[in-house]
Design a protein around this motif. Sequence first.
Motif, PDB file in Angstrom:
ATOM      1  N   VAL A 139       1.583   0.378   2.347  1.00  0.00           N
ATOM      2  CA  VAL A 139       0.794   1.603   2.275  1.00  0.00           C
ATOM      3  C   VAL A 139      -0.429   1.401   1.383  1.00  0.00           C
ATOM      4  CG1 VAL A 139       0.824   4.050   1.733  1.00  0.00           C
ATOM      5  CG2 VAL A 139       2.910   2.930   2.543  1.00  0.00           C
ATOM      6  N   THR A 140      -1.593   1.318   2.001  1.00  0.00           N
ATOM      7  CA  THR A 140      -2.862   1.204   1.274  1.00  0.00           C
ATOM      8  C   THR A 140      -3.987   1.370   2.278  1.00  0.00           C
ATOM      9  OG1 THR A 140      -4.257  -0.193  -0.131  1.00  0.00           O
ATOM     10  CG2 THR A 140      -2.977  -1.303   1.547  1.00  0.00           C
ATOM     11  N   ASP A 141      -5.163   1.768   1.805  1.00  0.00           N
ATOM     12  CA  ASP A 141      -6.304   1.806   2.719  1.00  0.00           C
ATOM     13  C   ASP A 141      -7.285   0.674   2.409  1.00  0.00           C
ATOM     14  OD1 ASP A 141      -6.819   2.970   0.366  1.00  0.00           O
ATOM     15  OD2 ASP A 141      -7.833   4.755   1.143  1.00  0.00           O
ATOM     16  N   ASP A 142      -6.879  -0.250   1.552  1.00  0.00           N
ATOM     17  CA  ASP A 142      -7.714  -1.417   1.238  1.00  0.00           C
ATOM     18  C   ASP A 142      -6.801  -2.643   1.173  1.00  0.00           C
ATOM     19  OD1 ASP A 142      -9.490  -3.309   0.339  1.00  0.00           O
ATOM     20  OD2 ASP A 142     -10.316  -2.070  -1.290  1.00  0.00           O
ATOM     21  N   ARG A 146      -7.304  -5.701   1.786  1.00  0.00           N
ATOM     22  CA  ARG A 146      -7.895  -6.856   1.124  1.00  0.00           C
ATOM     23  C   ARG A 146      -7.654  -6.809  -0.387  1.00  0.00           C
ATOM     24  NH1 ARG A 146      -9.793 -11.782   2.822  1.00  0.00           N
ATOM     25  NH2 ARG A 146     -11.386 -12.577   1.414  1.00  0.00           N
ATOM     26  N   ALA A 147      -7.993  -5.684  -0.999  1.00  0.00           N
ATOM     27  CA  ALA A 147      -7.800  -5.544  -2.443  1.00  0.00           C
ATOM     28  C   ALA A 147      -6.320  -5.605  -2.795  1.00  0.00           C
ATOM     29  CB  ALA A 147      -8.411  -4.232  -2.932  1.00  0.00           C
ATOM     30  N   TRP A 148      -5.500  -4.976  -1.986  1.00  0.00           N
ATOM     31  CA  TRP A 148      -4.056  -4.998  -2.221  1.00  0.00           C
ATOM     32  C   TRP A 148      -3.559  -6.434  -2.279  1.00  0.00           C
ATOM     33  CZ3 TRP A 148       0.311  -6.925   0.066  1.00  0.00           C
ATOM     34  CH2 TRP A 148       1.530  -6.390  -0.324  1.00  0.00           C
ATOM     35  N   ALA A 192      -5.323  -9.256  -2.658  1.00  0.00           N
ATOM     36  CA  ALA A 192      -5.967 -10.040  -3.713  1.00  0.00           C
ATOM     37  C   ALA A 192      -5.318  -9.768  -5.069  1.00  0.00           C
ATOM     38  CB  ALA A 192      -7.461  -9.718  -3.767  1.00  0.00           C
ATOM     39  N   VAL A 193      -5.083  -8.497  -5.350  1.00  0.00           N
ATOM     40  CA  VAL A 193      -4.504  -8.142  -6.643  1.00  0.00           C
ATOM     41  C   VAL A 193      -3.077  -8.649  -6.754  1.00  0.00           C
ATOM     42  CG1 VAL A 193      -3.725  -6.216  -8.069  1.00  0.00           C
ATOM     43  CG2 VAL A 193      -5.996  -6.163  -7.056  1.00  0.00           C
ATOM     44  N   ILE A 194      -2.306  -8.493  -5.692  1.00  0.00           N
ATOM     45  CA  ILE A 194      -0.905  -8.921  -5.761  1.00  0.00           C
ATOM     46  C   ILE A 194      -0.827 -10.450  -5.830  1.00  0.00           C
ATOM     47  CG2 ILE A 194       0.011  -9.309  -3.410  1.00  0.00           C
ATOM     48  CD1 ILE A 194       2.039  -7.050  -4.131  1.00  0.00           C
ATOM     49  N   PRO A 202       9.391   1.943  -7.017  1.00  0.00           N
ATOM     50  CA  PRO A 202       8.032   2.372  -7.379  1.00  0.00           C
ATOM     51  C   PRO A 202       7.960   2.696  -8.869  1.00  0.00           C
ATOM     52  CG  PRO A 202       9.181   4.112  -6.209  1.00  0.00           C
ATOM     53  CD  PRO A 202      10.076   2.912  -6.171  1.00  0.00           C
ATOM     54  N   LEU A 229       5.257   4.376 -10.156  1.00  0.00           N
ATOM     55  CA  LEU A 229       4.541   5.643 -10.286  1.00  0.00           C
ATOM     56  C   LEU A 229       5.101   6.662  -9.298  1.00  0.00           C
ATOM     57  CD1 LEU A 229       0.914   4.171 -10.340  1.00  0.00           C
ATOM     58  CD2 LEU A 229       2.227   4.946 -12.323  1.00  0.00           C
ATOM     59  N   ALA A 284       0.419   8.980  -8.855  1.00  0.00           N
ATOM     60  CA  ALA A 284      -0.477   8.173  -8.030  1.00  0.00           C
ATOM     61  C   ALA A 284      -1.660   9.006  -7.546  1.00  0.00           C
ATOM     62  CB  ALA A 284       0.293   7.597  -6.846  1.00  0.00           C
ATOM     63  N   LEU A 288      -4.090   9.561 -10.429  1.00  0.00           N
ATOM     64  CA  LEU A 288      -4.831   8.365 -10.791  1.00  0.00           C
ATOM     65  C   LEU A 288      -5.896   8.040  -9.755  1.00  0.00           C
ATOM     66  CD1 LEU A 288      -1.888   6.200 -12.123  1.00  0.00           C
ATOM     67  CD2 LEU A 288      -3.801   7.144 -13.424  1.00  0.00           C
ATOM     68  N   ARG A 289      -5.593   8.361  -8.509  1.00  0.00           N
ATOM     69  CA  ARG A 289      -6.568   8.070  -7.464  1.00  0.00           C
ATOM     70  C   ARG A 289      -7.777   9.003  -7.573  1.00  0.00           C
ATOM     71  NH1 ARG A 289      -3.678   5.227  -3.476  1.00  0.00           N
ATOM     72  NH2 ARG A 289      -1.923   6.631  -3.742  1.00  0.00           N
TER      73      ARG A 289
END
Lengths: 196, 196
Positions: B129-132, B134-136, B138-140, B182, B184, B189, B192-193
Amino acid sequence: MNDDLTARARIRDAAIKLFTERGIEGASIRDIATEAGVSSGLVRHHFGSKEALRAACDTYARDRMFELSRELIDEQGLENVNVGTVQPVAFPLQTYLVRSMMDGSETASALFLQTVEYGEEWAKTHGVVTDDFRAWSAVITAMKLGVYVLREQLELALGEDLASTSGYTRLNRAFVDIFSHPLLTPEQAKNLRKDH
Amino acid sequence: MNDDLTARARIRDAAIKLFTERGIEGASIRDIATEAGVSSGLVRHHFGSKEALRAACDTYARDRMFELSRELIDEQGLENVNVGTVQPVAFPLQTYLVRSMMDGSETASALFLQTVEYGEEWAKTHGVVTDDFRAWSAVITAMKLGVYVLREQLELALGEDLASTSGYTRLNRAFVDIFSHPLLTPEQAKNLRKDH
DNA sequence: TAGACAGCTACACGATCGTGTAGTCAAGTC
DNA sequence: GACTTGACTACACGATCGTGTAGCTGTCTA
Protein backbone atom coordinates in the motif's frame (compact mmCIF):
# COMPACT_ATOMS: atom_id res chain seq x y z
CA MET A 1 30.81 30.02 2.99
CA ASN A 2 29.32 32.17 5.75
CA ASP A 3 31.59 35.16 6.40
CA ASP A 4 29.65 36.10 9.52
CA LEU A 5 30.93 33.08 11.38
CA THR A 6 34.19 33.09 13.29
CA ALA A 7 37.09 31.28 11.69
CA ARG A 8 36.78 28.54 14.29
CA ALA A 9 33.13 27.96 13.42
CA ARG A 10 33.89 28.00 9.70
CA ILE A 11 36.61 25.39 10.20
CA ARG A 12 34.22 23.22 12.19
CA ASP A 13 31.48 23.50 9.55
CA ALA A 14 33.94 22.79 6.74
CA ALA A 15 35.24 19.75 8.65
CA ILE A 16 31.72 18.37 9.16
CA LYS A 17 31.00 18.87 5.47
CA LEU A 18 34.19 17.22 4.17
CA PHE A 19 34.23 14.47 6.81
CA THR A 20 30.68 13.59 5.73
CA GLU A 21 31.49 13.63 2.02
CA ARG A 22 34.85 11.86 2.10
CA GLY A 23 35.08 10.17 5.49
CA ILE A 24 37.49 11.07 8.26
CA GLU A 25 40.59 9.70 6.55
CA GLY A 26 39.59 11.00 3.15
CA ALA A 27 39.39 14.65 4.24
CA SER A 28 42.78 16.21 4.89
CA ILE A 29 43.42 19.16 7.18
CA ARG A 30 44.65 21.14 4.20
CA ASP A 31 41.38 20.49 2.32
CA ILE A 32 39.36 21.53 5.35
CA ALA A 33 41.42 24.71 5.73
CA THR A 34 40.93 25.60 2.06
CA GLU A 35 37.18 24.95 2.34
CA ALA A 36 37.03 27.23 5.37
CA GLY A 37 39.20 29.88 3.72
CA VAL A 38 42.02 29.77 6.27
CA SER A 39 45.52 28.36 6.51
CA SER A 40 46.09 24.78 7.59
CA GLY A 41 48.08 26.03 10.57
CA LEU A 42 45.01 27.77 11.95
CA VAL A 43 43.14 24.48 12.06
CA ARG A 44 45.89 23.14 14.24
CA HIS A 45 45.97 26.32 16.30
CA HIS A 46 42.28 26.08 17.15
CA PHE A 47 41.83 22.34 17.52
CA GLY A 48 45.30 20.94 18.23
CA SER A 49 45.08 17.79 16.11
CA LYS A 50 42.90 16.13 13.51
CA GLU A 51 41.51 13.72 16.10
CA ALA A 52 40.64 16.62 18.41
CA LEU A 53 38.96 18.44 15.51
CA ARG A 54 36.90 15.36 14.80
CA ALA A 55 35.96 15.05 18.49
CA ALA A 56 34.87 18.70 18.49
CA CYS A 57 32.70 18.03 15.43
CA ASP A 58 31.20 14.98 17.13
CA THR A 59 30.15 16.78 20.30
CA TYR A 60 28.95 19.81 18.37
CA ALA A 61 26.75 17.70 16.09
CA ARG A 62 25.42 15.68 19.01
CA ASP A 63 24.60 18.74 21.13
CA ARG A 64 23.02 20.52 18.19
CA MET A 65 20.86 17.45 17.53
CA PHE A 66 19.72 17.49 21.15
CA GLU A 67 18.82 21.16 20.87
CA LEU A 68 16.84 20.54 17.71
CA SER A 69 14.87 17.62 19.12
CA ARG A 70 14.20 19.61 22.28
CA GLU A 71 12.81 22.46 20.18
CA LEU A 72 10.71 19.98 18.20
CA ILE A 73 9.23 18.48 21.35
CA ASP A 74 8.49 21.93 22.76
CA GLU A 75 6.70 22.88 19.56
CA GLN A 76 4.69 19.74 18.85
CA GLY A 77 4.47 18.06 22.22
CA LEU A 78 6.12 14.76 23.06
CA GLU A 79 3.28 12.54 21.90
CA ASN A 80 2.84 14.17 18.52
CA VAL A 81 6.46 13.98 17.37
CA ASN A 82 6.77 11.80 14.34
CA VAL A 83 9.18 9.04 15.31
CA GLY A 84 9.69 7.89 11.77
CA THR A 85 10.43 11.19 10.12
CA VAL A 86 13.46 13.40 10.10
CA GLN A 87 14.07 17.09 10.26
CA PRO A 88 15.54 18.81 7.22
CA VAL A 89 17.74 20.92 9.48
CA ALA A 90 19.07 17.91 11.34
CA PHE A 91 19.73 15.92 8.18
CA PRO A 92 23.36 16.96 7.58
CA LEU A 93 24.21 16.65 11.26
CA GLN A 94 22.70 13.19 11.46
CA THR A 95 24.50 12.19 8.28
CA TYR A 96 27.79 13.37 9.74
CA LEU A 97 27.23 11.50 12.98
CA VAL A 98 26.51 8.24 11.19
CA ARG A 99 29.58 8.62 9.02
CA SER A 100 31.70 9.42 12.07
CA MET A 101 30.21 6.40 13.83
CA MET A 102 31.27 4.19 10.95
CA ASP A 103 34.78 5.59 11.21
CA GLY A 104 35.06 4.66 14.86
CA SER A 105 33.69 7.62 16.83
CA GLU A 106 32.93 6.74 20.45
CA THR A 107 30.72 9.78 20.88
CA ALA A 108 28.57 8.75 17.92
CA SER A 109 28.48 5.11 19.04
CA ALA A 110 27.34 6.17 22.49
CA LEU A 111 24.57 8.17 20.84
CA PHE A 112 23.50 5.06 18.93
CA LEU A 113 23.30 3.02 22.13
CA GLN A 114 21.33 5.79 23.80
CA THR A 115 18.87 5.85 20.91
CA VAL A 116 18.47 2.07 21.08
CA GLU A 117 17.76 2.24 24.82
CA TYR A 118 15.22 4.99 24.36
CA GLY A 119 13.54 3.05 21.55
CA GLU A 120 13.45 -0.06 23.70
CA GLU A 121 11.51 1.75 26.42
CA TRP A 122 9.26 3.35 23.85
CA ALA A 123 8.47 -0.04 22.35
CA LYS A 124 7.62 -1.54 25.76
CA THR A 125 5.23 1.27 26.64
CA HIS A 126 3.58 1.62 23.23
CA GLY A 127 2.37 -1.90 22.58
CA VAL A 128 5.01 -3.04 20.10
CA VAL A 129 4.61 -6.75 19.40
CA THR A 130 7.90 -8.63 19.96
CA ASP A 131 9.53 -10.79 22.58
CA ASP A 132 12.96 -9.16 22.08
CA PHE A 133 12.49 -5.43 22.58
CA ARG A 134 16.23 -4.85 22.57
CA ALA A 135 16.75 -6.43 19.14
CA TRP A 136 13.60 -4.77 17.82
CA SER A 137 14.85 -1.32 18.80
CA ALA A 138 18.44 -1.95 17.66
CA VAL A 139 17.37 -3.15 14.22
CA ILE A 140 14.85 -0.39 13.67
CA THR A 141 17.43 2.20 14.76
CA ALA A 142 20.03 0.80 12.37
CA MET A 143 17.45 0.70 9.58
CA LYS A 144 16.48 4.33 10.06
CA LEU A 145 20.10 5.44 10.08
CA GLY A 146 20.70 3.46 6.89
CA VAL A 147 18.78 6.16 5.05
CA TYR A 148 21.42 8.70 6.07
CA VAL A 149 24.35 6.51 5.16
CA LEU A 150 22.97 5.74 1.72
CA ARG A 151 21.67 9.21 1.10
CA GLU A 152 23.65 9.50 -2.13
CA GLN A 153 22.27 6.25 -3.55
CA LEU A 154 18.79 7.16 -2.39
CA GLU A 155 18.97 10.45 -4.26
CA LEU A 156 20.15 8.60 -7.33
CA ALA A 157 17.22 6.20 -7.13
CA LEU A 158 14.66 8.94 -6.51
CA GLY A 159 16.18 11.34 -9.00
CA GLU A 160 16.09 14.31 -6.66
CA ASP A 161 17.80 15.98 -3.74
CA LEU A 162 16.65 14.79 -0.32
CA ALA A 163 17.18 18.27 1.08
CA SER A 164 14.55 19.61 -1.33
CA THR A 165 10.97 19.93 -0.11
CA SER A 166 9.81 17.41 -2.68
CA GLY A 167 12.44 14.79 -1.87
CA TYR A 168 11.97 15.24 1.84
CA THR A 169 8.22 14.79 1.50
CA ARG A 170 8.63 11.61 -0.55
CA LEU A 171 10.99 10.26 2.08
CA ASN A 172 8.57 10.95 4.91
CA ARG A 173 5.59 9.50 3.06
CA ALA A 174 7.56 6.36 2.28
CA PHE A 175 8.36 6.03 5.98
CA VAL A 176 4.70 6.41 6.85
CA ASP A 177 3.64 3.86 4.22
CA ILE A 178 6.23 1.34 5.39
CA PHE A 179 5.43 1.68 9.07
CA SER A 180 1.65 1.81 8.79
CA HIS A 181 1.10 -1.41 6.83
CA PRO A 182 2.46 -4.87 7.67
CA LEU A 183 4.67 -6.37 4.97
CA LEU A 184 4.24 -9.94 6.08
CA THR A 185 1.01 -11.85 6.73
CA PRO A 186 0.65 -13.63 10.08
CA GLU A 187 1.14 -17.00 8.34
CA GLN A 188 4.32 -15.81 6.60
CA ALA A 189 5.64 -14.44 9.88
CA LYS A 190 4.88 -17.70 11.64
CA ASN A 191 6.71 -19.70 9.01
CA LEU A 192 9.73 -17.43 9.05
CA ARG A 193 9.95 -17.63 12.81
CA LYS A 194 9.95 -21.42 12.71
CA ASP A 195 12.54 -21.77 9.95
CA HIS A 196 15.36 -20.03 11.73
CA MET B 1 44.53 -17.51 6.24
CA ASN B 2 43.62 -20.32 3.88
CA ASP B 3 46.79 -21.80 2.39
CA ASP B 4 44.83 -23.81 -0.16
CA LEU B 5 43.85 -20.71 -2.07
CA THR B 6 46.04 -19.22 -4.77
CA ALA B 7 47.93 -16.07 -3.88
CA ARG B 8 45.58 -14.09 -6.10
CA ALA B 9 42.53 -15.35 -4.24
CA ARG B 10 44.16 -14.72 -0.88
CA ILE B 11 44.94 -11.13 -1.89
CA ARG B 12 41.34 -10.62 -3.01
CA ASP B 13 39.94 -12.04 0.24
CA ALA B 14 42.36 -9.98 2.33
CA ALA B 15 41.37 -6.85 0.36
CA ILE B 16 37.66 -7.47 0.92
CA LYS B 17 38.30 -7.98 4.62
CA LEU B 18 40.43 -4.87 5.13
CA PHE B 19 38.38 -2.68 2.77
CA THR B 20 35.31 -3.62 4.83
CA GLU B 21 36.98 -2.98 8.17
CA ARG B 22 38.83 0.24 7.33
CA GLY B 23 37.26 1.56 4.14
CA ILE B 24 38.96 1.78 0.76
CA GLU B 25 41.27 4.65 1.67
CA GLY B 26 42.02 3.27 5.11
CA ALA B 27 43.39 -0.04 3.87
CA SER B 28 46.81 0.28 2.21
CA ILE B 29 48.20 -2.10 -0.38
CA ARG B 30 50.99 -2.95 2.03
CA ASP B 31 48.50 -3.90 4.74
CA ILE B 32 46.54 -6.06 2.31
CA ALA B 33 49.73 -7.78 1.15
CA THR B 34 50.77 -8.51 4.75
CA GLU B 35 47.28 -9.85 5.54
CA ALA B 36 47.50 -12.14 2.50
CA GLY B 37 51.05 -13.19 3.33
CA VAL B 38 52.65 -11.87 0.11
CA SER B 39 54.76 -8.91 -0.95
CA SER B 40 53.12 -5.63 -1.88
CA GLY B 41 54.59 -5.94 -5.37
CA LEU B 42 52.57 -9.08 -6.00
CA VAL B 43 49.35 -7.21 -5.38
CA ARG B 44 50.35 -4.82 -8.13
CA HIS B 45 51.48 -7.67 -10.35
CA HIS B 46 48.11 -9.40 -10.15
CA PHE B 47 45.75 -6.45 -10.12
CA GLY B 48 47.67 -3.53 -11.62
CA SER B 49 46.49 -0.78 -9.29
CA LYS B 50 44.56 -0.26 -6.10
CA GLU B 51 41.52 0.93 -8.03
CA ALA B 52 41.63 -2.18 -10.22
CA LEU B 53 41.94 -4.37 -7.13
CA ARG B 54 38.89 -2.70 -5.69
CA ALA B 55 36.99 -3.18 -8.95
CA ALA B 56 37.92 -6.87 -8.93
CA CYS B 57 36.63 -7.16 -5.36
CA ASP B 58 33.41 -5.39 -6.37
CA THR B 59 32.60 -7.71 -9.25
CA TYR B 60 33.65 -10.79 -7.29
CA ALA B 61 31.39 -9.88 -4.36
CA ARG B 62 28.51 -9.04 -6.69
CA ASP B 63 28.80 -12.24 -8.73
CA ARG B 64 29.17 -14.34 -5.60
CA MET B 65 26.03 -12.75 -4.18
CA PHE B 66 24.14 -13.60 -7.37
CA GLU B 67 25.30 -17.20 -7.13
CA LEU B 68 24.20 -17.42 -3.51
CA SER B 69 20.75 -15.99 -4.15
CA ARG B 70 20.37 -18.27 -7.15
CA GLU B 71 21.16 -21.27 -4.97
CA LEU B 72 18.71 -20.02 -2.34
CA ILE B 73 15.91 -19.67 -4.88
CA ASP B 74 16.63 -23.12 -6.31
CA GLU B 75 16.44 -24.60 -2.83
CA GLN B 76 13.42 -22.83 -1.42
CA GLY B 77 11.48 -21.70 -4.49
CA LEU B 78 11.05 -18.08 -5.48
CA GLU B 79 7.90 -17.46 -3.49
CA ASN B 80 9.21 -18.86 -0.22
CA VAL B 81 12.42 -16.85 -0.05
CA ASN B 82 12.39 -14.59 2.95
CA VAL B 83 12.78 -11.07 1.59
CA GLY B 84 13.55 -9.61 5.00
CA THR B 85 16.22 -12.02 6.14
CA VAL B 86 19.85 -12.41 5.23
CA GLN B 87 22.14 -15.30 4.63
CA PRO B 88 25.02 -15.81 7.06
CA VAL B 89 27.31 -16.70 4.14
CA ALA B 90 26.40 -13.58 2.22
CA PHE B 91 26.79 -11.32 5.24
CA PRO B 92 30.47 -10.32 4.78
CA LEU B 93 30.03 -9.91 1.02
CA GLN B 94 26.99 -7.70 1.47
CA THR B 95 28.83 -5.69 4.13
CA TYR B 96 31.74 -5.16 1.76
CA LEU B 97 29.47 -4.08 -1.06
CA VAL B 98 27.71 -1.49 1.06
CA ARG B 99 31.02 -0.14 2.31
CA SER B 100 32.36 0.00 -1.22
CA MET B 101 29.16 1.73 -2.31
CA MET B 102 29.69 4.39 0.35
CA ASP B 103 33.21 4.93 -0.93
CA GLY B 104 32.00 5.60 -4.46
CA SER B 105 31.84 2.22 -6.21
CA GLU B 106 29.83 2.33 -9.42
CA THR B 107 29.41 -1.43 -9.47
CA ALA B 108 27.90 -1.40 -5.99
CA SER B 109 25.73 1.62 -6.75
CA ALA B 110 24.40 -0.11 -9.86
CA LEU B 111 23.53 -3.10 -7.69
CA PHE B 112 21.62 -0.81 -5.35
CA LEU B 113 19.60 0.63 -8.22
CA GLN B 114 18.90 -2.86 -9.51
CA THR B 115 17.66 -3.94 -6.10
CA VAL B 116 15.41 -0.89 -5.88
CA GLU B 117 13.93 -1.63 -9.29
CA TYR B 118 13.30 -5.25 -8.39
CA GLY B 119 11.69 -4.20 -5.10
CA GLU B 120 9.52 -1.70 -6.93
CA GLU B 121 8.10 -4.43 -9.19
CA TRP B 122 7.71 -6.76 -6.22
CA ALA B 123 5.76 -4.10 -4.32
CA LYS B 124 3.43 -3.46 -7.28
CA THR B 125 2.59 -7.14 -7.71
CA HIS B 126 2.29 -8.02 -4.03
CA GLY B 127 -0.28 -5.53 -2.82
CA VAL B 128 1.98 -3.07 -1.06
CA VAL B 129 0.00 0.00 0.00
CA THR B 130 1.64 3.20 -1.26
CA ASP B 131 1.24 5.71 -4.06
CA ASP B 132 5.00 6.04 -4.59
CA PHE B 133 6.36 2.54 -5.20
CA ARG B 134 9.74 3.89 -6.20
CA ALA B 135 10.27 5.76 -2.93
CA TRP B 136 8.85 2.85 -0.95
CA SER B 137 11.33 0.43 -2.49
CA ALA B 138 14.28 2.82 -2.27
CA VAL B 139 13.71 3.57 1.39
CA ILE B 140 13.14 -0.04 2.37
CA THR B 141 16.28 -1.07 0.47
CA ALA B 142 18.36 1.60 2.19
CA MET B 143 16.91 0.59 5.54
CA LYS B 144 17.78 -3.06 5.09
CA LEU B 145 21.33 -2.23 4.03
CA GLY B 146 21.68 0.00 7.08
CA VAL B 147 21.90 -3.13 9.17
CA TYR B 148 25.08 -4.12 7.32
CA VAL B 149 26.68 -0.72 7.59
CA LEU B 150 26.03 -0.46 11.30
CA ARG B 151 26.85 -4.07 12.04
CA GLU B 152 29.48 -3.08 14.60
CA GLN B 153 27.08 -0.84 16.54
CA LEU B 154 24.35 -3.45 16.28
CA GLU B 155 26.62 -6.07 17.81
CA LEU B 156 27.50 -3.65 20.59
CA ALA B 157 23.81 -3.04 21.31
CA LEU B 158 22.89 -6.73 21.20
CA GLY B 159 25.98 -7.86 23.05
CA GLU B 160 26.77 -10.65 20.62
CA ASP B 161 28.28 -11.49 17.25
CA LEU B 162 25.83 -11.27 14.34
CA ALA B 163 27.64 -14.13 12.63
CA SER B 164 26.75 -16.42 15.54
CA THR B 165 23.62 -18.56 15.27
CA SER B 166 22.09 -16.76 18.21
CA GLY B 167 22.77 -13.25 16.93
CA TYR B 168 21.62 -14.13 13.43
CA THR B 169 18.37 -15.58 14.78
CA ARG B 170 17.67 -12.47 16.88
CA LEU B 171 18.27 -10.32 13.81
CA ASN B 172 15.87 -12.32 11.67
CA ARG B 173 13.15 -12.42 14.33
CA ALA B 174 13.44 -8.67 14.80
CA PHE B 175 12.97 -8.27 11.04
CA VAL B 176 9.89 -10.47 11.14
CA ASP B 177 8.43 -8.59 14.12
CA ILE B 178 9.03 -5.21 12.51
CA PHE B 179 7.56 -6.18 9.14
CA SER B 180 4.57 -8.15 10.38
CA HIS B 181 3.06 -5.47 12.65
CA PRO B 182 2.23 -1.85 11.74
CA LEU B 183 4.02 0.73 13.87
CA LEU B 184 1.60 3.52 13.16
CA THR B 185 -2.18 3.53 13.53
CA PRO B 186 -4.27 4.65 10.52
CA GLU B 187 -5.05 7.95 12.29
CA GLN B 188 -1.40 8.62 13.04
CA ALA B 189 -0.48 7.84 9.45
CA LYS B 190 -3.19 10.16 8.18
CA ASN B 191 -1.97 13.01 10.39
CA LEU B 192 1.65 12.54 9.39
CA ARG B 193 0.74 12.55 5.74
CA LYS B 194 -1.11 15.82 6.11
CA ASP B 195 1.59 17.62 8.10
CA HIS B 196 4.31 17.38 5.55
C1' DT C 1 53.01 52.84 26.28
C1' DA C 2 55.01 48.47 27.07
C1' DG C 3 53.87 43.82 27.25
C1' DA C 4 50.95 39.80 27.03
C1' DC C 5 48.24 37.13 24.14
C1' DA C 6 45.11 35.15 20.85
C1' DG C 7 44.45 34.79 15.83
C1' DC C 8 46.77 33.58 12.00
C1' DT C 9 50.41 32.34 8.26
C1' DA C 10 54.61 30.21 6.20
C1' DC C 11 57.49 26.61 5.99
C1' DA C 12 59.96 22.48 7.09
C1' DC C 13 60.00 17.56 9.21
C1' DG C 14 59.41 12.53 9.02
C1' DA C 15 56.14 8.97 7.85
C1' DT C 16 53.30 6.65 4.70
C1' DC C 17 50.99 6.30 0.60
C1' DG C 18 50.43 4.42 -4.54
C1' DT C 19 53.27 3.46 -8.06
C1' DG C 20 57.41 2.39 -11.01
C1' DT C 21 61.60 -0.47 -12.10
C1' DA C 22 64.70 -4.15 -11.96
C1' DG C 23 65.63 -8.63 -11.04
C1' DT C 24 65.13 -13.67 -9.10
C1' DC C 25 63.14 -18.09 -9.56
C1' DA C 26 60.72 -22.20 -11.19
C1' DA C 27 58.00 -24.44 -14.76
C1' DG C 28 56.98 -25.28 -19.43
C1' DT C 29 58.22 -25.32 -24.59
C1' DC C 30 60.91 -25.95 -28.68
C1' DG D 1 69.83 -27.15 -23.08
C1' DA D 2 68.56 -22.37 -24.50
C1' DC D 3 64.39 -19.51 -24.29
C1' DT D 4 59.98 -17.77 -22.76
C1' DT D 5 56.76 -16.74 -19.42
C1' DG D 6 54.35 -15.86 -15.22
C1' DA D 7 54.66 -15.67 -10.09
C1' DC D 8 57.03 -13.19 -6.96
C1' DT D 9 60.36 -9.90 -4.22
C1' DA D 10 63.27 -5.80 -3.21
C1' DC D 11 63.85 -1.23 -3.55
C1' DA D 12 63.49 3.51 -4.99
C1' DC D 13 60.46 7.54 -6.65
C1' DG D 14 57.50 11.57 -5.95
C1' DA D 15 53.28 13.08 -3.71
C1' DT D 16 50.63 13.85 0.28
C1' DC D 17 49.66 13.30 4.85
C1' DG D 18 49.63 14.99 10.08
C1' DT D 19 52.42 17.52 12.78
C1' DG D 20 56.08 20.80 14.60
C1' DT D 21 58.27 25.46 14.83
C1' DA D 22 58.96 30.17 14.17
C1' DG D 23 57.22 34.50 13.47
C1' DC D 24 53.91 38.14 12.14
C1' DT D 25 49.72 40.73 13.30
C1' DG D 26 46.11 43.34 15.94
C1' DT D 27 43.81 44.07 20.46
C1' DC D 28 43.46 44.48 25.17
C1' DT D 29 45.21 45.63 29.68
C1' DA D 30 48.14 47.08 33.64
